[in-house]
Design an enzyme around this catalytic site. Structure first.
Site, short mmCIF file in Angstrom:
data_model
loop_
_atom_site.label_atom_id
_atom_site.label_comp_id
_atom_site.label_asym_id
_atom_site.label_seq_id
_atom_site.Cartn_x
_atom_site.Cartn_y
_atom_site.Cartn_z
N ASP A 1 22.80 -31.14 68.47
CA ASP A 1 24.07 -31.76 68.84
C ASP A 1 25.17 -30.70 68.74
O ASP A 1 25.45 -30.19 67.66
CB ASP A 1 24.32 -32.90 67.83
CG ASP A 1 25.55 -33.72 68.18
OD1 ASP A 1 26.09 -33.56 69.28
OD2 ASP A 1 25.96 -34.53 67.32
N GLU B 1 29.75 -41.47 72.74
CA GLU B 1 30.00 -40.03 72.56
C GLU B 1 29.30 -39.31 73.70
O GLU B 1 28.08 -39.48 73.91
CB GLU B 1 29.50 -39.54 71.20
CG GLU B 1 29.62 -38.03 71.12
CD GLU B 1 29.57 -37.42 69.74
OE1 GLU B 1 30.07 -38.03 68.78
OE2 GLU B 1 29.04 -36.30 69.64
N ASP C 1 35.39 -35.75 69.35
CA ASP C 1 34.48 -35.43 68.24
C ASP C 1 33.92 -34.04 68.53
O ASP C 1 32.75 -33.90 68.91
CB ASP C 1 33.39 -36.50 68.10
CG ASP C 1 32.73 -36.45 66.73
OD1 ASP C 1 33.07 -35.56 65.93
OD2 ASP C 1 31.86 -37.31 66.46
N ASP D 1 36.43 -39.92 53.60
CA ASP D 1 37.56 -39.05 53.97
C ASP D 1 38.84 -39.68 53.42
O ASP D 1 39.76 -38.99 52.99
CB ASP D 1 37.73 -38.95 55.51
CG ASP D 1 36.59 -38.22 56.19
OD1 ASP D 1 36.10 -37.23 55.63
OD2 ASP D 1 36.21 -38.64 57.31
N HIS E 1 36.00 -41.28 57.94
CA HIS E 1 34.88 -41.83 57.19
C HIS E 1 35.51 -42.49 55.96
O HIS E 1 36.58 -42.08 55.51
CB HIS E 1 33.93 -40.72 56.73
CG HIS E 1 33.24 -40.02 57.87
ND1 HIS E 1 33.43 -38.70 58.15
CD2 HIS E 1 32.39 -40.49 58.81
CE1 HIS E 1 32.71 -38.37 59.21
NE2 HIS E 1 32.07 -39.44 59.63
C1 GLO Z 1 27.44 -37.23 64.78
C2 GLO Z 1 28.46 -38.23 65.06
C3 GLO Z 1 29.53 -38.29 63.98
C4 GLO Z 1 30.23 -39.61 64.01
C5 GLO Z 1 31.16 -39.76 62.85
C6 GLO Z 1 31.85 -41.11 62.84
O1 GLO Z 1 26.62 -36.90 65.59
O2 GLO Z 1 29.03 -38.01 66.30
O3 GLO Z 1 30.44 -37.23 64.12
O4 GLO Z 1 30.92 -39.78 65.18
O5 GLO Z 1 30.45 -39.57 61.67
O6 GLO Z 1 31.02 -42.07 62.35
MG MG Z 2 30.72 -39.01 67.20
#
Ligand code: GLO
Ligand code: MG
Length: 345
Positions: free
Chosen positions: A249, A211, A284, A53, A50
């Site tokens: 999630d 994702e 992730d 980060d 991010h």
């Molecule tokens: C949340 C997302 C998050 C993003 C990350 C990158 O549900 O998966 O983890 O992938 O903030 O932008």
């Molecule tokens: Mg993600």
């Protein structure tokens, strides 16, 4: 099937401390340097970021300070032999993003979101990556009447256009997610992301990131999402993980909830040659809240181990035998063949 090696990546937030909406952290925070050292030790190739980060507390920093801190980070990464995969603007923490970033009803807040995104591009440029990821966390609504969804599409396109105009080299990968934190998000699927790309001023620089958990939350099969995105040549990044049905999630380790769904994602990546243009396989994933400090990296290592084992399973799948069954429309036998292949006999 084309055979190549994959490169792996995760973000600092994937070594998380166990906080959930019902309770505090269960592990003490660790420094960025420690996380980078662990990434290296686990044999990963890149880190995703991010903007904050990379530059903590970015909104309070001057452009000169941003440049200085990012250059220091770039050196740190170079010394460790780790690449920066992408940078994503974190548009879901600041009070100005409470009602959404790009799609807030307040023009001042929308302006903040775009300006913050342009600074995120500066961070990416200094870190040496051309990839910007947009997870559109709060771009949606809790109740339908609160926002004009038609206008919100225009706002999203305007924001992406501002980013494309700011730097002619960057590419933007939109990471769809159907819900959480919002009731409904405006970009819930890969189809939506790629349709938005077509409305922008430079569609060939706007792609997507899949994702696994987000696709499952949308009621879709992540492998089909991969094939769809790759038909357009638009899958520029990937967040593999797992999700046990339609609930919060979960970001479980890859393959943890449904090995067959994971196998099919790997097959889709293999048949499309994912990674051949330098794309990374990012996990992730988050540790379970119950995880002890001494087991803190297992979810990352396990995800990669499972991925690599599934690459072997994909490459050793008896394609000819499968094709014969497909020709005979004997899907019952094909089904069992897949199960027995995964079970190891
Ligand atoms: C949340 C997302 C998050 C993003 C990350 C990158 O549900 O998966 O983890 O992938 O903030 O932008
Ligand atoms: Mg993600």
């Amino acid at each position: 099937m084309a055979k190549h090696n994959y490169k792996f990546c995760f973000g600092p937030w994937n070594i998380s401390e166990g906080q959930d909406p019902y309770g505090p952290t269960t592990r003490p925070p660790q420094s960025f340097d420690w996380k980078l050292a662990q990434l290296k030790k686990l044999g990963f190739d890149a880190m995703m970021f991010h903007d904050d980060d990379a530059v903590p507390d970015i909104d309070s920093k001057s452009d000169a300070q941003l440049r200085k801190e990012t250059k220091q980070l770039k050196k740190k990464l170079a010394d460790a032999g780790v690449a920066a995969e992408m940078v994503a603007p974190r548009l879901w923490f600041d009070p100005r993003t409470i009602d959404g970033g790009y799609t807030s009803n307040d023009p001042k807040c929308r302006k903040y979101a775009v300006e913050r995104s342009l600074r995120c591009i500066d961070v990416a440029k200094y870190l040496g990556t051309d990839l910007i990821v947009l997870w559109l966390a709060r771009e949606g609504s809790y109740i339908r009447e609160a926002k004009n969804a038609r206008k919100c599409v225009d706002y999203l396109v305007e924001a992406v256009d501002a980013m494309l105009a700011y730097d002619k080299k960057i590419r933007i990968s939109i990471e769809p997610k159907p819900n959480e934190p919002m009731d409904h998000a405006y970009v819930p699927t890969i189809g939506h992301a790629l349709a938005i790309a077509q409305l922008t001023s430079d569609p060939k620089r706007v792609g997507c990131l899949i994702e696994s958990a987000h696709a499952i939350l949308a009621g879709l099969d992540p492998a089909d999402e991969i094939d769809f995105a790759m038909s357009f040549g638009k899958l520029w990044s990937l967040h593999l993980n797992d999700q046990n049905g339609l609930k919060f999630d979960q970001d479980k380790p890859f393959g943890s909830a449904n090995l067959r769904v994971a196998f099919n994602q790997v097959r889709a990546l293999e048949r499309n040659g994912y990674g051949k243009n330098g794309e990374y396989v990012c996990f992730d994933v988050h540790p379970f809240r119950t995880t002890k400090v001494e087991h803190w990296l297992a979810h990352l290592d396990n995800s990669r181990r499972t991925f690599l084992k599934l690459v072997q399973k994909a490459r050793s799948f008896k394609e000819k035998q499968a094709q014969a069954l497909i020709k005979d429309r004997n899907y019952a036998a094909l089904d069992q063949m897949v199960i027995e292949h995964l079970l190891g006999r």
